[in-house]
Design an enzyme around this catalytic site. Sequence first.
Site, PDB file in Angstrom:
ATOM      1  N   SER A   1     117.716 -38.362-107.380  1.00 49.06           N
ATOM      2  CA  SER A   1     116.951 -37.338-107.702  1.00 49.06           C
ATOM      3  C   SER A   1     115.744 -37.584-108.405  1.00 49.06           C
ATOM      4  O   SER A   1     115.965 -38.413-109.371  1.00 49.06           O
ATOM      5  CB  SER A   1     118.194 -36.648-108.564  1.00 49.06           C
ATOM      6  OG  SER A   1     117.591 -35.451-108.995  1.00 49.06           O
ATOM      7  N   LYS A   2     114.835 -36.678-108.021  1.00 45.61           N
ATOM      8  CA  LYS A   2     113.578 -36.727-108.974  1.00 45.61           C
ATOM      9  C   LYS A   2     113.910 -36.420-110.411  1.00 45.61           C
ATOM     10  O   LYS A   2     113.365 -36.988-111.244  1.00 45.61           O
ATOM     11  CB  LYS A   2     112.427 -36.011-108.429  1.00 45.61           C
ATOM     12  CG  LYS A   2     111.120 -36.019-109.042  1.00 45.61           C
ATOM     13  CD  LYS A   2     110.241 -37.180-108.815  1.00 45.61           C
ATOM     14  CE  LYS A   2     109.002 -36.845-109.424  1.00 45.61           C
ATOM     15  NZ  LYS A   2     107.977 -38.484-109.294  1.00 45.61           N
ATOM     16  N   ARG A   3     114.670 -35.449-110.641  1.00 51.88           N
ATOM     17  CA  ARG A   3     114.950 -34.983-111.834  1.00 51.88           C
ATOM     18  C   ARG A   3     115.557 -36.029-112.603  1.00 51.88           C
ATOM     19  O   ARG A   3     115.327 -36.286-113.871  1.00 51.88           O
ATOM     20  CB  ARG A   3     116.038 -33.867-111.870  1.00 51.88           C
ATOM     21  CG  ARG A   3     115.187 -32.526-111.495  1.00 51.88           C
ATOM     22  CD  ARG A   3     116.214 -31.407-111.782  1.00 51.88           C
ATOM     23  NE  ARG A   3     117.404 -31.645-110.835  1.00 51.88           N
ATOM     24  CZ  ARG A   3     117.499 -30.974-109.434  1.00 51.88           C
ATOM     25  NH1 ARG A   3     116.302 -30.367-108.994  1.00 51.88           N
ATOM     26  NH2 ARG A   3     118.450 -31.077-108.711  1.00 51.88           N
TER      27      ARG A   3
END
Length: 483
Positions: A254-256
């Site tokens: 996940s980029k988050r």
Amino acid sequence: MNNIRTRFAPSPTGYMHVGNLRTALYTFLTAKHGGGTFILRIEDTDQGRKVEGAVDVIYKTLTETGLLWDEGPDKPGDVGPYVQSERMGIFKEWAEKLVAEGKAYYCFCTEERLEKMREEQIAAGQTVGSYDRHCRNLSKEEIEENLKNGVPYVIRQKMPLEGKTSFDDLIYGHIEVDNKELEDQVLLKSDGMPTYNFANVIDDHLMGITHVLRGNEYLSSTPKYNLLYEAFGWQPPVYIHCPPVMKDAHQKLSKRNGDASYQDLVAKGYLSEAVLNYLLLLGWSPEGEKEIFSLQEMIEDWDPARISKSPAIFDPLKLRHINFEYIKALAPEKFLELAKPVIGDELLAKIRDLPLLCKNLQPRTEVLGEIPEQIAFIAGVPEYDNDLYCNKKMKTDPQSALEALQTLLPVLEAVTDWTPETIFAACAEKAAELEVKNGKLLYPLGIALAGTRSTPGGGTDLAVILGKEETIARVKAAIEKLG
């Protein structure tokens, strides 16, 4: 199906997640292996998540990786528009058609009523959020009165109350669910916007999509998709659900969470072709032991049935290995072209033989982003301990290194044709005269010029890369340091 048509339908959220790019690759390969059509559709109905410039990121990523689309917003075919927000009138028309046929209905429930329903479900220990079908059997008079008075509504599909709905997935096989587990899904929201599921089915059918590839998180939604196809009397596509890309056994990439997007990987110095090659193998297995595939070879060897059911763990070391293979295979002039912007103008101005430097760098570079660290010595010799001159194999130490450099200084000053071959010949001649191995002189020279044991090339190559004037200056500085 003779005419395979697939689509990649990303949302413009600002970056290209590696999982999204893998989906694009698998979708592209499915179309091209069968001689079919690859479509790009932009799904931008969630305006709250839309990021300015994100569509350009999608175009740039697909172009850089060679996943060129046959139809899309900039390559219109016969089934456009290819941007979902430009298709709004289409969705309302089809939703109203289902209402007219008694397969969907107007739901006038307010948010307050739905919230109260959820609270009662919690209190009763029931499944929270499942709609209770309050408006499913409203009388014709009630419906007309509400519409006349402008009461806000959504359109919900009438799901079957009994039996099962099943479908076949190319990867996961036959799957069926009890219809009683399916709530009457919203097709059209109160603002007139379609839900994701509804818009997908309408667009896929109208665009003639024959094969749908997506993440396996959509497996649970697929019965709802199929019931929509059934309600319209349409043929559903072939479903191919792919396993998720995981950071580890428990976390999805996940980029988050700070995980790399495609753009991040390229910025770090990974080659587009290598990233694509790695993503091919991230959840798909070739028949043999082969690991390196050109895009054309991917198309020829592609078989979606070889996609794994198991989650794919993102392995940075494997990606580095594949990237290294691609860098080694580059033509020297191509590597030089890629290395120049990484080196930067300031260091480029100090380098006297860039092709020689790149010749030495190429077999030592796994990721282009490693280059600055490897050539930091060009800006200046770092502080180092004289013990660096100790080498058991060469039988050198600070004292013998001092004598070697004092011996080499006039030899180097006398060289007129400043090439690796000429410098080496002069140094080798002096070593023979002293009856010592070449390394006895050349190892101290490399330390004096770079201040580190790890260098792109030996002492004679470093001398040419730095130039004669800088080489002489650094040898003199090393003599002074050792003395």
